[in-house]
Design a protein around this motif. Structure first.
Motif, PDB file in Angstrom:
ATOM      1  N   GLY A 377      60.090  68.029  36.132  1.00 16.30           N
ATOM      2  CA  GLY A 377      59.884  66.939  35.666  1.00 16.30           C
ATOM      3  C   GLY A 377      59.115  66.830  34.082  1.00 16.30           C
ATOM      4  N   SER A 378      59.767  66.357  33.090  1.00 15.89           N
ATOM      5  CA  SER A 378      58.864  66.504  31.904  1.00 15.89           C
ATOM      6  C   SER A 378      58.523  65.124  31.470  1.00 15.89           C
ATOM      7  CB  SER A 378      60.240  66.961  30.656  1.00 15.89           C
ATOM      8  OG  SER A 378      61.149  66.005  30.675  1.00 15.89           O
ATOM      9  N   GLN A 379      58.471  64.172  32.128  1.00 15.27           N
ATOM     10  CA  GLN A 379      57.994  62.850  32.022  1.00 15.27           C
ATOM     11  C   GLN A 379      56.309  62.773  32.436  1.00 15.27           C
ATOM     12  OE1 GLN A 379      59.458  59.588  31.269  1.00 15.27           O
ATOM     13  NE2 GLN A 379      57.426  59.211  30.828  1.00 15.27           N
ATOM     14  N   PHE A 380      55.357  62.345  31.407  1.00  8.30           N
ATOM     15  CA  PHE A 380      54.341  62.539  31.807  1.00  8.30           C
ATOM     16  C   PHE A 380      53.882  61.167  32.592  1.00  8.30           C
ATOM     17  CE2 PHE A 380      53.626  65.432  28.272  1.00  8.30           C
ATOM     18  CZ  PHE A 380      52.615  66.286  28.570  1.00  8.30           C
ATOM     19  N   ALA A 381      52.825  60.971  33.556  1.00 10.61           N
ATOM     20  CA  ALA A 381      52.468  59.835  34.433  1.00 10.61           C
ATOM     21  C   ALA A 381      51.096  60.097  34.327  1.00 10.61           C
ATOM     22  CB  ALA A 381      53.157  60.042  35.655  1.00 10.61           C
ATOM     23  N   TYR A 382      50.595  58.724  34.611  1.00 17.28           N
ATOM     24  CA  TYR A 382      48.910  58.583  34.700  1.00 17.28           C
ATOM     25  C   TYR A 382      48.400  58.990  36.032  1.00 17.28           C
ATOM     26  CZ  TYR A 382      44.267  56.470  34.567  1.00 17.28           C
ATOM     27  OH  TYR A 382      43.058  56.305  34.563  1.00 17.28           O
ATOM     28  N   ASP A 383      47.437  59.636  35.975  1.00 13.91           N
ATOM     29  CA  ASP A 383      46.660  60.483  37.033  1.00 13.91           C
ATOM     30  C   ASP A 383      45.340  59.644  37.153  1.00 13.91           C
ATOM     31  OD1 ASP A 383      45.430  61.571  39.201  1.00 13.91           O
ATOM     32  OD2 ASP A 383      46.064  63.559  38.921  1.00 13.91           O
ATOM     33  N   PRO A 384      45.117  58.625  38.016  1.00 10.88           N
ATOM     34  CA  PRO A 384      43.876  58.083  38.071  1.00 10.88           C
ATOM     35  C   PRO A 384      42.683  58.906  38.356  1.00 10.88           C
ATOM     36  CG  PRO A 384      45.184  56.949  39.683  1.00 10.88           C
ATOM     37  CD  PRO A 384      46.104  57.959  38.810  1.00 10.88           C
ATOM     38  N   GLU A 385      43.037  59.730  39.402  1.00 13.17           N
ATOM     39  CA  GLU A 385      41.979  60.510  40.040  1.00 13.17           C
ATOM     40  C   GLU A 385      41.090  61.244  39.081  1.00 13.17           C
ATOM     41  OE1 GLU A 385      41.143  63.804  43.636  1.00 13.17           O
ATOM     42  OE2 GLU A 385      43.098  63.084  43.167  1.00 13.17           O
ATOM     43  N   TYR A 386      41.773  61.840  37.877  1.00 10.70           N
ATOM     44  CA  TYR A 386      41.005  62.515  36.918  1.00 10.70           C
ATOM     45  C   TYR A 386      41.009  61.833  35.624  1.00 10.70           C
ATOM     46  CZ  TYR A 386      41.368  66.348  40.455  1.00 10.70           C
ATOM     47  OH  TYR A 386      41.366  66.778  41.782  1.00 10.70           O
ATOM     48  N   GLY A 387      41.732  60.796  35.368  1.00  8.35           N
ATOM     49  CA  GLY A 387      41.883  60.089  34.243  1.00  8.35           C
ATOM     50  C   GLY A 387      42.573  60.910  33.220  1.00  8.35           C
ATOM     51  N   VAL A 388      43.691  61.541  33.543  1.00  6.59           N
ATOM     52  CA  VAL A 388      44.555  62.190  32.664  1.00  6.59           C
ATOM     53  C   VAL A 388      46.043  61.973  33.059  1.00  6.59           C
ATOM     54  CG1 VAL A 388      43.052  64.209  32.554  1.00  6.59           C
ATOM     55  CG2 VAL A 388      44.519  64.148  34.255  1.00  6.59           C
ATOM     56  N   TRP A 389      47.013  62.407  32.167  1.00  3.20           N
ATOM     57  CA  TRP A 389      48.340  62.000  32.417  1.00  3.20           C
ATOM     58  C   TRP A 389      48.760  63.427  32.350  1.00  3.20           C
ATOM     59  CZ3 TRP A 389      45.298  59.227  29.450  1.00  3.20           C
ATOM     60  CH2 TRP A 389      45.612  57.819  29.553  1.00  3.20           C
ATOM     61  N   LYS A 390      49.980  63.261  33.466  1.00  4.60           N
ATOM     62  CA  LYS A 390      50.522  64.719  34.086  1.00  4.60           C
ATOM     63  C   LYS A 390      51.948  64.567  34.017  1.00  4.60           C
ATOM     64  CE  LYS A 390      48.817  66.329  37.936  1.00  4.60           C
ATOM     65  NZ  LYS A 390      48.294  66.231  39.336  1.00  4.60           N
ATOM     66  N   THR A 391      52.563  65.700  33.846  1.00  5.12           N
ATOM     67  CA  THR A 391      54.273  65.960  33.958  1.00  5.12           C
ATOM     68  C   THR A 391      54.342  66.062  35.536  1.00  5.12           C
ATOM     69  OG1 THR A 391      54.431  68.139  33.748  1.00  5.12           O
ATOM     70  CG2 THR A 391      54.540  66.864  31.744  1.00  5.12           C
ATOM     71  N   GLY A 392      55.557  65.905  35.663  1.00  4.71           N
ATOM     72  CA  GLY A 392      56.000  66.457  37.318  1.00  4.71           C
ATOM     73  C   GLY A 392      56.195  68.072  37.176  1.00  4.71           C
ATOM     74  N   MET A 393      56.498  68.648  38.189  1.00  2.50           N
ATOM     75  CA  MET A 393      56.588  69.865  38.167  1.00  2.50           C
ATOM     76  C   MET A 393      57.541  70.622  37.483  1.00  2.50           C
ATOM     77  SD  MET A 393      53.817  70.247  40.129  1.00  2.50           S
ATOM     78  CE  MET A 393      53.932  71.936  40.165  1.00  2.50           C
ATOM     79  N   ASN A 533      50.738  61.926  43.584  1.00  2.00           N
ATOM     80  CA  ASN A 533      49.654  62.051  44.460  1.00  2.00           C
ATOM     81  C   ASN A 533      48.420  61.498  43.771  1.00  2.00           C
ATOM     82  OD1 ASN A 533      50.570  64.278  46.660  1.00  2.00           O
ATOM     83  ND2 ASN A 533      51.244  65.077  44.687  1.00  2.00           N
ATOM     84  N   GLY A 534      47.366  60.987  44.734  1.00  2.15           N
ATOM     85  CA  GLY A 534      46.152  60.432  44.248  1.00  2.15           C
ATOM     86  C   GLY A 534      46.081  58.868  44.442  1.00  2.15           C
ATOM     87  N   THR A 535      45.179  58.475  44.087  1.00  2.00           N
ATOM     88  CA  THR A 535      44.683  57.055  44.350  1.00  2.00           C
ATOM     89  C   THR A 535      45.152  56.177  43.212  1.00  2.00           C
ATOM     90  OG1 THR A 535      42.790  57.518  45.629  1.00  2.00           O
ATOM     91  CG2 THR A 535      43.012  55.329  44.842  1.00  2.00           C
ATOM     92  N   TYR A 536      46.172  55.139  43.191  1.00  2.00           N
ATOM     93  CA  TYR A 536      46.637  54.551  42.009  1.00  2.00           C
ATOM     94  C   TYR A 536      46.145  53.247  42.362  1.00  2.00           C
ATOM     95  CZ  TYR A 536      49.441  58.254  40.308  1.00  2.00           C
ATOM     96  OH  TYR A 536      50.036  59.540  39.853  1.00  2.00           O
ATOM     97  N   GLY A 537      44.969  52.583  41.922  1.00  2.00           N
ATOM     98  CA  GLY A 537      44.488  51.455  42.365  1.00  2.00           C
ATOM     99  C   GLY A 537      44.104  51.086  43.549  1.00  2.00           C
ATOM    100  N   GLY A 538      44.924  50.456  44.234  1.00  6.01           N
ATOM    101  CA  GLY A 538      44.581  50.048  45.621  1.00  6.01           C
ATOM    102  C   GLY A 538      45.531  50.806  46.696  1.00  6.01           C
ATOM    103  N   ALA A 558      49.231  48.906  43.692  1.00  8.63           N
ATOM    104  CA  ALA A 558      49.101  50.225  42.949  1.00  8.63           C
ATOM    105  C   ALA A 558      49.373  50.199  41.549  1.00  8.63           C
ATOM    106  CB  ALA A 558      50.126  50.963  43.562  1.00  8.63           C
ATOM    107  N   GLU A 559      48.501  50.818  40.761  1.00 13.39           N
ATOM    108  CA  GLU A 559      48.253  50.551  39.365  1.00 13.39           C
ATOM    109  C   GLU A 559      48.862  51.836  38.598  1.00 13.39           C
ATOM    110  OE1 GLU A 559      44.281  49.499  38.607  1.00 13.39           O
ATOM    111  OE2 GLU A 559      44.647  47.646  39.262  1.00 13.39           O
ATOM    112  N   HIS A 560      49.362  51.505  37.591  1.00  9.75           N
ATOM    113  CA  HIS A 560      49.921  52.850  36.646  1.00  9.75           C
ATOM    114  C   HIS A 560      50.960  53.849  37.098  1.00  9.75           C
ATOM    115  CE1 HIS A 560      46.877  51.583  33.634  1.00  9.75           C
ATOM    116  NE2 HIS A 560      46.085  51.551  34.750  1.00  9.75           N
ATOM    117  N   LEU A 561      51.763  53.194  37.934  1.00  6.20           N
ATOM    118  CA  LEU A 561      52.966  54.146  38.600  1.00  6.20           C
ATOM    119  C   LEU A 561      53.916  54.274  37.267  1.00  6.20           C
ATOM    120  CD1 LEU A 561      53.639  52.316  42.176  1.00  6.20           C
ATOM    121  CD2 LEU A 561      52.281  54.522  41.502  1.00  6.20           C
ATOM    122  N   PRO A 562      54.460  55.395  37.356  1.00 11.49           N
ATOM    123  CA  PRO A 562      55.403  55.920  36.336  1.00 11.49           C
ATOM    124  C   PRO A 562      56.744  54.827  36.540  1.00 11.49           C
ATOM    125  CG  PRO A 562      54.921  57.623  37.333  1.00 11.49           C
ATOM    126  CD  PRO A 562      54.218  56.621  38.138  1.00 11.49           C
TER     127      PRO A 562
END
Length: 885
Positions: A377-393, A533-538, A558-562
């Motif tokens: 997964g080369s797509q970056f997505a927001y990770d609200p738990e750490y406030g960063v953007w991550k790719t898939g595996m 994985n992690g908490t996305y808004g509610g 759920a906020e900021h889902l890819p």
């Protein structure tokens, strides 16, 4: 690292497995006069270079390289190549290698080089990646090919050694050569399969851990009472507790001479292999062979290196032992070790090389960069738990046998991490990792690159002393040597990275038909991307799945889902409600909120239970119950309704029916069969539904049926009601019963005391009946009892429809007649079985006449008169008469 200048032979470490070339008696004599001090002196000897193990060995064999050596790095290599033959074809065929080697054997001589600092032998070869080929000896009982103070006639070497003629079969030859090839590729210094990591130093065993090893098992204490017995050993015995050290030395020597050489077993039946496999034996050898320069802990560490993290010395040492083990397994001359030798099995990396290094894992051809790829997964997505953007595996794939460890080149501000969050700059093929950016990646030209210099094996080389059979001054042969030509090539691959895009997802709940509603409803949100994985808004997701609970009027977002992520929202079924939804599935769009709205309508339950009354009633018989449902307008309700099985409260020993469903036909009816104590609860029936429960066939099966609806009094008619709450209908079947009387009358005998045996056998509905019923006790449908004249017994509460047969036991003194001996039990009636017995007269033995009348009395009188007459005659004779008076 220890350098040796004397004539050397192999191996050292623990008690070595050696070939017994001297008679056992000589060995025992030599060993008996080899005290621990002598062993230490032999270890220090600069003239012979023999170690403590060599002193204990009948051949005096040893090599400092066997104890471990530090090999040079690739940058240490220098010099020009010796005469070299063409490379073998880069295939996995040992036959093709054998052909090349055979053609080249003996064509030119080479000089074996020796590095005194590292104790490693090699030949110069510009074809090899390091410019030289590191060599390993092939005969652990022979001399190394370099000059020492006591050996100066070191021969030249030519290529060639092992041929199929030295093996039992061509298959054995091929297997052995393939195994050697794999070990050379995977072992030191090439580590071609990335089996281990070379470090400057490893943490050795602690004194406490070593002390734990010095506690022998009970069978060793009993089998070696003189040397071990009840003695408590400790690392602190070294070096001053000479008494305990002497005992350990004696134990090691006894094991060698009494069991290792002879193959005998100990008094408790243990073999030499059993002894050597114990941690105590291995610790004892470390204590026995320690010197001033090598403590027991150091001796242990030299012989028990790890398999994953090793020093250069340990890696070289393990590779050498693995080669000896292979050659020993195939019976090559001048080898005393094999893969089961304790000296080999103590070295974890040697065992790993033997077990997992195979020819089919060796890279034999030049690697192709086109076979290295980055996938995932080369797509970056927001990770609200750490406030960063991550790719898939992501992971790297590579060609067969590449065994790469790839360096990552990443965009500015981006880092790579393993699954556990550990940052990485290098990864091996198949290792999962992901990328992290501390700012939202928006560039469209980002990429990741991986690169590595891969190692491939072109061929292996064997070298033999020339002329073959040349010996040193002590009469021992010189080593045959083996090494590999290794080459390298750099390969790389790239993968474009996609910037982050995201949107939101809202789930809402509305309840109708219930005001107010306090019920909480559970929802499962499943995303098409399981890496989220992690908490996305509610909502909190685990592997792309989140659960939320909502009451009427509530929602969660759920906020900021890819963007582009598919989703499905499923409400957990609640049998009290019917659910409808809009937008329960779809795809997240960039900068958009998707909504999944759920509406629930209140539903009710109908519980139908069955009980059976009467001691003769069947507790296992099933009774069909018909349930009818209709709408408020009277139209039938059809379709499938689920139910849960249960048992009636207070009824023990009942198995609940399995959960299932009822299918109501187009006329609104469904039938379920229940036995005593069982019930079902039908769920999901709409409010306002009219129900009727009836057991149509109950009256025709010897039972009376009554109904109790919603706790009301029982009634004979089938109940009907309208659902505005949960409802219950209890159906009770009471078995209809009757009685059976059995009586006895005796004729022809006044005041008869005789007891007559009777057997009552039930069938029909009474078949198998067990228990006490009035005056009779039945077991499996049969009762036995006795009656005398005028007696009777009555069985009460027998089930209607039971057939009976009454039989009287035979009595030769009576004739019997009966009335009603068979019949059927009827409700409220008492069936009668009457038996009359008539007494027979006495049968005389000779005449066959019966009776005890005048004939019997006359006989007794005659016998009495005869007795009186004889008495009178005897009396007269006694007085002098002639007996005729």
């Amino acid at each position: 690292m220890r350098s040796s200048k004397g004539n050397q032979s192999h191996p050292r470490g623990g008690i070595l497995r050696i070939v017994v070339t001297l008679a056992i008696a000589v060995v025992v004599t030599v060993l008996a006069f080899a005290p621990r001090g002598a062993l230490a002196a032999a270890e220090q000897s600069g003239e012979t270079g023999d170690s403590a193990v060599a002193a204990a060995s009948p051949d005096g064999a040893d090599s400092s390289a066997a104890a471990g050596a530090t090999a040079p790095s690739a940058t240490d290599a220098a010099g020009t190549s010796a005469t070299s033959a063409p490379s073998a074809d880069a295939t996995d065929s040992s036959a093709s290698l054998a052909t090349v080697l055979a053609a080249r054997s003996g064509t030119s001589t080479v000089q074996i080089q020796y590095d005194e600092d590292t104790d490693i032998h090699y030949v110069l070869d510009p074809e090899s990646a390091s410019g030289r080929i590191i060599l390993y000896c092939m005969n652990n009982q022979s001399h190394w090919p370099h000059t020492t103070p006591s050996i100066s006639n070191v021969p030249s070497y030519i290529e060639g050694y092992l041929t199929p003629e030295k093996f039992k079969s061509q298959d054995d030859y091929d297997a052995c050569m393939n195994k050697l090839l794999a070990i050379l590729y995977a072992g030191y210094s090439y580590n071609g399969m990335n089996m281990y990591t070379v470090v400057d130093s490893t943490q050795g065993i602690s004194a406490d851990a070593f002390n734990a090893l010095l506690n022998p098992p009970s069978w060793i204490r009993s089998d070696f009472p003189d040397s071990i017995g009840d003695t408590v050993f400790s690392y602190s015995d070294y070096p001053d507790n000479t008494a305990n050290l002497a005992k350990l030395n004696q134990f090691v020597m006894d094991e060698l001479t009494k069991y290792y050489f002879t193959g005998a077993t100990t008094p408790s039946g243990h073999t030499s292999a059993d002894i050597r496999a114990t941690p105590f034996y291995q610790a004892a050898t470390a204590m026995a062979y320690a010197t001033n320069n090598e403590t027991p802990l150091k001796v242990w560490d030299l012989n028990h290196s790890g398999a994953d993290t090793v020093t250069e010395s340990e890696a070289y040492n393990a590779t050498q032992y693995a080669i000896w083990a292979v050659l020993g397994d195939y019976g090559i001359e001048n080898n005393t070790l094999n893969s089961k030798s304790g000296e080999v099995t103590q070295k974890a990396l040697a065992v790993k090389l033997l077990n997992y290094a195979t020819a089919d894992k060796v890279l034999r051809a030049e690697p192709d960069a086109g076979n290295v790829k980055i996938t995932g997964g080369s797509q970056f997505a927001y990770d609200p738990e750490y406030g960063v953007w991550k790719t898939g595996m992501l992971s790297v794939t590579e060609g067969k046998n590449y065994h790469g460890t790839y360096t990552l080149t990443l965009p500015s501000g981006v880092s790579a991490h393993k699954l556990d969050g550990t940052p990485v700059s290098k990864v091996s093929a198949g290792t999962s990792f992901y990328l992290v950016s501390t700012t939202k990646p928006t560039a469209t030209d980002m990429e990741i690159k991986v690169s590595d210099t891969l190692t491939w094996l072109q061929e292996y080389r064997q070298y033999s002393p020339s002329p073959e059979g040349v010996t040193a001054s002590d009469g021992k042969n010189f080593q045959h040597m083996i090494g590999a030509v290794i080459k390298q090539k750099t390969v790389e691959a790239t993968l474009p990275l996609s910037p982050a895009k995201d949107g939101n997802l809202t789930v809402s709940k509305t309840v109708t038909g219930e005001d107010p509603s306090s019920t909480s409803f559970k929802f499962t949100v499943t995303l098409g991307d399981t890496s989220i994985n992690g908490t996305y808004g509610g909502m909190t997701f685990t592997s792309g799945v989140a659960t939320v609970s909502l009451k009427s009027g509530e929602s969660a977002t759920a906020e900021h889902l890819p963007a582009g992520t598919t989703y499905t929202v499923v409400e957990t079924k609640n049998d009290d409600y019917a659910s409808t939804s809009q937008g329960a599935g779809g795809e997240i769009a960039d900068e958009t909120t998707s909504t999944a709205a759920f509406t629930n309508e209140r539903l009710y339950k109908l519980t139908v239970s069955k009980q059976v009354s009467g001691s003769a009633a069947s507790k296992t018989q099933s009774f069909p119950i018909t349930i009818t449902l209709s709408n408020s307008d009277g139209s039938p309700i059809s379709g499938e309704f689920s139910y849960t099985g249960g048992t009636v409260s207070g009824v023990d020993g009942v198995t609940a029916p399995a959960n299932g469903s009822l299918t109501f036909t187009k006329n609104g009816t469904a039938t379920v069969s229940l036995s005593h104590g069982q019930q079902i609860t039908i769920q999901g029936i709409p409010s306002g539904t009219t129900y009727t429960v009836t057991e149509a066939d109950g009256k025709h099966d010897h039972y009376d049926v009554t109904y109790a609806a919603n706790g009301a009094a029982s009634q004979d008619s089938a109940p009907t009601g309208t659902l505005s709450d949960d409802a219950t209908v209890d159906v009770t079947n009471t078995i209809r019963t009757g009685s059976l009387e059995v009586s006895k009358h005796v004729e022809g005998e006044s005041g008869s005391k005789t007891q007559f045996e009777f057997t009552v056998t039930l069938d029909g509905t009474g078949k198998g009946l067990t228990g006490t019923y009035g005056d009779m006790e039945f077991k499996d449908g049969t009762a036995t009892f006795e009656l005398g004249d005028g007696d009777s017994k009555t069985a009460t509460n027998l089930p209607e429809g039971a057939t009976y047969t009454v039989e009287e036991g035979t009595n030769i003194n009576y004739s019997s007649s009966s009335e009603g001996a068979t019949g059927e039990i009827k409700k409220g009636e008492t069936s009668k079985a009457a038996f009359t017995n008539t007494r027979h007269g006495l049968t005389l033995p000779l005449s066959g006449s019966t009776g005890i009348g005048a004939t019997y009395v006359a006989g007794i009188a005659v016998l009495a008169l005869a007795a009186l007459w004889m008495h009178a005659r005897r009396t007269a004779a006694g007085k002098g008469g002639d007996g005729r008076d």
